[in-house]
Design an enzyme around this catalytic site. Structure first.
Site, PDB file in Angstrom:
ATOM      1  CE1 TYR A   1      -3.295   2.919   0.351  1.00  0.00           C
ATOM      2  CE2 TYR A   1      -2.227   3.405   2.441  1.00  0.00           C
ATOM      3  CZ  TYR A   1      -3.093   3.758   1.430  1.00  0.00           C
ATOM      4  OH  TYR A   1      -3.774   4.956   1.490  1.00  0.00           O
TER       5      TYR A   1
ATOM      6  NE  ARG B   1      -9.940  12.037   5.067  1.00  0.00           N
ATOM      7  CZ  ARG B   1      -9.270  10.965   5.471  1.00  0.00           C
ATOM      8  NH1 ARG B   1      -9.636   9.747   5.082  1.00  0.00           N
ATOM      9  NH2 ARG B   1      -8.222  11.102   6.254  1.00  0.00           N
TER      10      ARG B   1
ATOM     11  CD  GLU C   1     -11.490   2.126   2.902  1.00  0.00           C
ATOM     12  OE1 GLU C   1     -10.439   1.904   3.536  1.00  0.00           O
ATOM     13  OE2 GLU C   1     -11.503   2.426   1.695  1.00  0.00           O
TER      14      GLU C   1
HETATM   15  C1  3EB Z   1      -8.004   6.334   5.566  1.00  0.00           C
HETATM   16  O1  3EB Z   1      -8.860   7.104   5.987  1.00  0.00           O
HETATM   17  C2  3EB Z   1      -8.472   4.950   5.207  1.00  0.00           C
HETATM   18  O2  3EB Z   1      -5.341   5.460  -0.366  1.00  0.00           O
HETATM   19  O3  3EB Z   1      -6.895   5.903  -1.801  1.00  0.00           O
HETATM   20  C3  3EB Z   1      -9.478   5.340   2.402  1.00  0.00           C
HETATM   21  C4  3EB Z   1      -9.802   5.814   1.141  1.00  0.00           C
HETATM   22  C5  3EB Z   1      -8.189   4.946   2.687  1.00  0.00           C
HETATM   23  C6  3EB Z   1      -8.839   5.898   0.131  1.00  0.00           C
HETATM   24  C7  3EB Z   1      -6.522   5.619  -0.664  1.00  0.00           C
HETATM   25  C8  3EB Z   1      -7.226   5.027   1.663  1.00  0.00           C
HETATM   26  C9  3EB Z   1      -7.539   5.506   0.412  1.00  0.00           C
HETATM   27  O4  3EB Z   1      -6.818   6.647   5.470  1.00  0.00           O
HETATM   28  C10 3EB Z   1      -7.814   4.397   4.007  1.00  0.00           C
END
Ligand code: 3EB
Length: 322
Positions: free
Chosen positions: A137, A209, A315
């Site tokens: 990741y 977000r 998630e």
């Molecule tokens: C977070 O809040 C959870 O790397 O594209 C959520 C949505 C998360 C997208 C990304 C990662 C990603 O960090 C992880």
């Protein structure tokens, strides 16, 4: 109605694709391997919902489509969808593969006249494999950040996104982009992902977000993958039930924030919710919790997927409308 809608259907993909206004069908009904075709995406994640859900992206105008340089494309007069398979050669760094794929995708989006990226989905194998900065990741985040930088996309232009892992095989990246700029939002309860501290990796995750595409007829809201993260920390590590409460509170806070910032009369109404969970055993409890919160009318798609932090069990993401 907004110019682009997202609906869930249990009809066969061929049937849904008979409409010339369908931009793409994302088929969660046939688990297994990634499969891409004309306006067709099977992301290869196992579906845990009983219904054979297909996600249908519909425009208010006819769509044209094709394949160029390994990227499947389709667009109306307002929105573009691009999809590309991620094949990793032996010994090739995932970060390099992601950087190259993003470079191609962003280049094509711009060349076709849709430079404003709204939403990106990233699905690839073994997301938590590797240690420290070598975790896949984190390598993915490096490649993505490099590609955005090289293409001239600054933090303020990062789109909504999800990045989810699976048990093996090729990956896929697909995105929605528009001719006109959307609005991107952060969550006041969370540190912006692109400002996460160094402990989460050498390059911070490049996403917003939420992203709102406004049009004359309304607006479409894309909620990024949302998890049990407050500030930048994971709450309730490894505990799906505890994480669900925090995640739902994050989503509600984000919806309120978007409504206030965009001066909407009410928070956008969710037309579908997707849940990713690490352990299939948690599906029944998660479904109950989601039904209790969202009611019976909102389609729920539960998918088996690895979340990008090892201590995250679930998630959620969704699409909303006004
Ligand atoms: C977070 O809040 C959870 O790397 O594209 C959520 C949505 C998360 C997208 C990304 C990662 C990603 O960090 C992880």
């Amino acid at each position: 109605m907004p110019r682009l809608t997202c609906r869930y259907s249990t009809e066969p993909a061929e049937r849904l694709l008979q409409s010339e206004r369908v931009l793409a069908v994302v088929d969660f009904s046939a688990a297994g391997q990634v499969e891409l075709g004309a306006r067709y995406i099977n992301p290869g994640l196992p579906l845990l919902s009983p219904e054979p859900w297909r996600e249908v992206w519909r425009c208010d105008a006819p769509v044209v489509s094709g394949l160029e340089g390994g990227c499947h494309w389709s667009h109306s007069d307002a929105v573009l969808l691009l999809a590309r398979r991620i094949e990793e050669g032996r010994g090739q760094d995932l970060g390099a593969a992601v950087r190259d794929a993003y470079g191609l995708l962003l280049g094509q989006a711009r060349a076709r006249g849709f430079p404003h990226v709204l939403r990106i989905w990233n699905y690839f194998a073994h997301i938590n494999q590797g240690e420290g900065d070598g975790e896949r990741y984190k390598r993915f985040c490096v490649g993505r950040a490099q590609a955005f930088e090289a293409a001239g996309y600054a933090e303020a232009h990062y789109p909504a996104a999800s990045a989810i892992g699976h048990g093996g095989g090729d990956g896929v990246i697909y995105l929605l982009a528009a001719q006109v700029p959307p609005r991107h939002f952060e969550n006041p309860q969370q540190v912006s992902a692109y400002r996460y501290p160094r402990c989460y990796g050498p390059r911070s995750p490049s996403f917003a977000r939420a992203t709102l595409l406004e049009s004359r007829g309304g607006a479409e809201l894309f909620l990024s993958g949302t998890a049990s993260v407050v500030g930048h920390r994971t709450l309730h590590p490894g505990d799906p039930a505890g994480q669900l409460g925090v995640t739902l509170a994050n989503i509600e806070g984000l919806l309120q924030h978007v409504a206030a910032r965009a001066a909407l009369p009410a928070p956008p109404r969710l037309t579908g919710v997707k849940a990713y969970l690490r352990e299939p055993e948690a599906a029944a409890g998660l479904r109950r919790g989601l039904r209790a919160h969202f009611g019976d009318q909102v389609p729920l798609v539960l998918l088996r997927g690895d979340i990008c932090r090892r201590d995250l069990a679930i998630e959620l993401e969704g699409v909303g409308e006004r």
